[in-house]
Design a protein around this motif. Sequence first.
Motif, short mmCIF file in Angstrom:
data_model
loop_
_atom_site.label_atom_id
_atom_site.label_comp_id
_atom_site.label_asym_id
_atom_site.label_seq_id
_atom_site.Cartn_x
_atom_site.Cartn_y
_atom_site.Cartn_z
N PRO A 1 0.81 -1.21 0.00
CA PRO A 1 0.00 0.00 0.00
C PRO A 1 0.85 1.27 0.00
O PRO A 1 1.86 1.33 0.69
N PHE A 2 0.42 2.23 -0.83
CA PHE A 2 1.13 3.50 -0.88
C PHE A 2 0.46 4.45 0.12
O PHE A 2 -0.43 5.21 -0.22
N GLY A 3 0.89 4.36 1.38
CA GLY A 3 0.27 5.14 2.44
C GLY A 3 -0.95 4.44 3.00
O GLY A 3 -1.43 3.44 2.45
N THR A 4 -1.42 4.97 4.11
CA THR A 4 -2.61 4.37 4.75
C THR A 4 -3.74 5.39 4.84
O THR A 4 -4.85 5.07 5.24
N ASN A 5 -3.43 6.63 4.50
CA ASN A 5 -4.44 7.70 4.43
C ASN A 5 -3.78 8.86 3.67
O ASN A 5 -2.63 8.74 3.23
N LEU A 6 -4.52 9.95 3.54
CA LEU A 6 -4.00 11.06 2.75
C LEU A 6 -2.67 11.58 3.30
O LEU A 6 -1.71 11.78 2.56
N GLU A 7 -2.63 11.77 4.61
CA GLU A 7 -1.44 12.37 5.21
C GLU A 7 -0.21 11.49 4.99
O GLU A 7 0.85 11.96 4.58
#
Length: 510
Positions: free
Chosen positions: A172-178
């Motif tokens: 996954p490329f990140g887990t949320n926007l931040e």
Amino acid sequence: MSDATPTQTATPDSKQNERVPEPCIVVIFGASGDLTKRKLLPALFHLKQQNLLPEQFSVVGVARRDLSATFAADMQDGIIKGGGVDAGDSTLKPFMDKVKYFATNFDDDEGYEKLKAFLADLDAQFGTKGNRLFYLAVAPEFFADIAQRLAKHGMTKAQADGHFVNVIIEKPFGTNLESAKKLNTEINKVLKERQIFRIDHYLGKETVQNILVFRFGNGIFEPIWNRNYIDHVEITAAESIGIEGRGPFYEAAGALRDVLQNHVMEVLSFVAMEPPDSFAAGAVRVEKLKVWKAIDPIPVEDTVRGQYAAGTVDGQGVIGYRQEDRVNPESSTETYAAMKLSIENWRWAGVPFYIRAGKRLAKRITEVTVVFKQPPLHLFKGNADDSKVQPNILKMRIQPDEGISLTFGAKIPGPTTNVKPVEMHFSYADAFGKSSANGYERLLLDAMLGDGTLFAEREGVETTWALMTPILEAWAANPPKDFPNYEAGTWGPACADELLKKDGRKWYKL
Ligand code: BG6
């Protein structure tokens, strides 16, 4: 940093001999993981079989454990079993001679220096000219660190014009926007955007790529591909498997992060985009981005989540999610997520897109279902079978049994005018034969060629996270009270049916 990139190969249908990359080494970080053996090595070997790899080539697996004695044999096993390759294939041995292994800790600076020297030796041995495709098949927390250490040790710069160093980053490329923004910022400090290939293996699937060919390579569908003719669209990514021993990963991910935010949103963009100017990366990405940007903020009332309880899948009893290994027995993680999206542009305003993804569902099916508007039924009034006059449905089956079908009403033979929906069907396997390709072939090849068309770019990733993050936050603030709420082996929680029912619709049977 050199601006050099190899010649970009833009069109998916370029002749094969135009698509052989420059000599290079593919360096896979995290090579002891399942992905390398099950998917990446078989895919590279399939490319070799099709003469799509350069003669001057090598693959280096990098991981912490010392596997030098067993790595090549293990990979060969993966190619034979996972890649459907005949053990006696005469090209196997010469290919395996180019598969190497290098053990190091990912945070060991000395290890990077040694790796650099190791790769330089291979350049001398195989004539790979310093070109590199790094593949980061590691846990996401290592992405930025590895990229930065590669840069620190001078391994992210192409050696000269016409040479390349490209980097594939797994999801996954990140887990949320931040976190996605932060990761982008960290990686962009050391790599140019065009060196970065954020992989989503769904885009490697022939059937996903075929959505664009179907839409734009045929004259008859595009004129009706809009709100005037289409009632709604459903996209389903259903899996019958559970979490397959990935408890800690899945506990932190859940169905929305794992599949909806990336795979399903990518498919949606292909279904909904305007025709791009060309199949070049820039042109396609611009159109995808426009689709995601046109999606209205998603009200939490238009989302549902579920978690599987014990049940029966394929005739076998299976445990519930909370009983899986290394899963919290009171877990709130969703193994099913569905939502309604509204794309507020001229083509799609008023046409809901219902998307869903889940584990331990009745069967494994990924499909796009395009439901056209109901024709006027006046002619069939009073007919005993008038309820059988159904809207036309176009189904694009991504997997398994890849194909496309169109349902339409046909007259049932006999003295009265009764109508029955029948299906016209195109099967990939029948038309083109069964393929053992796993989707990574195309993506690995494109990354070696520097063609980013089928990869996510910075703004795209951030835009889909911007859509999904408020939902994740709302869900976290309001933990589910009804989990587990669907039995394994069914089509998900009742609330998913309610989501469509309130619009007077139902999920089409798959
Ligand atoms: C992965 C997810 O990205 O995609 C898995 O992490 C999921 O949870 C898989 O099973 C599905 O891929 P495919 O190609 O089998 O549909």
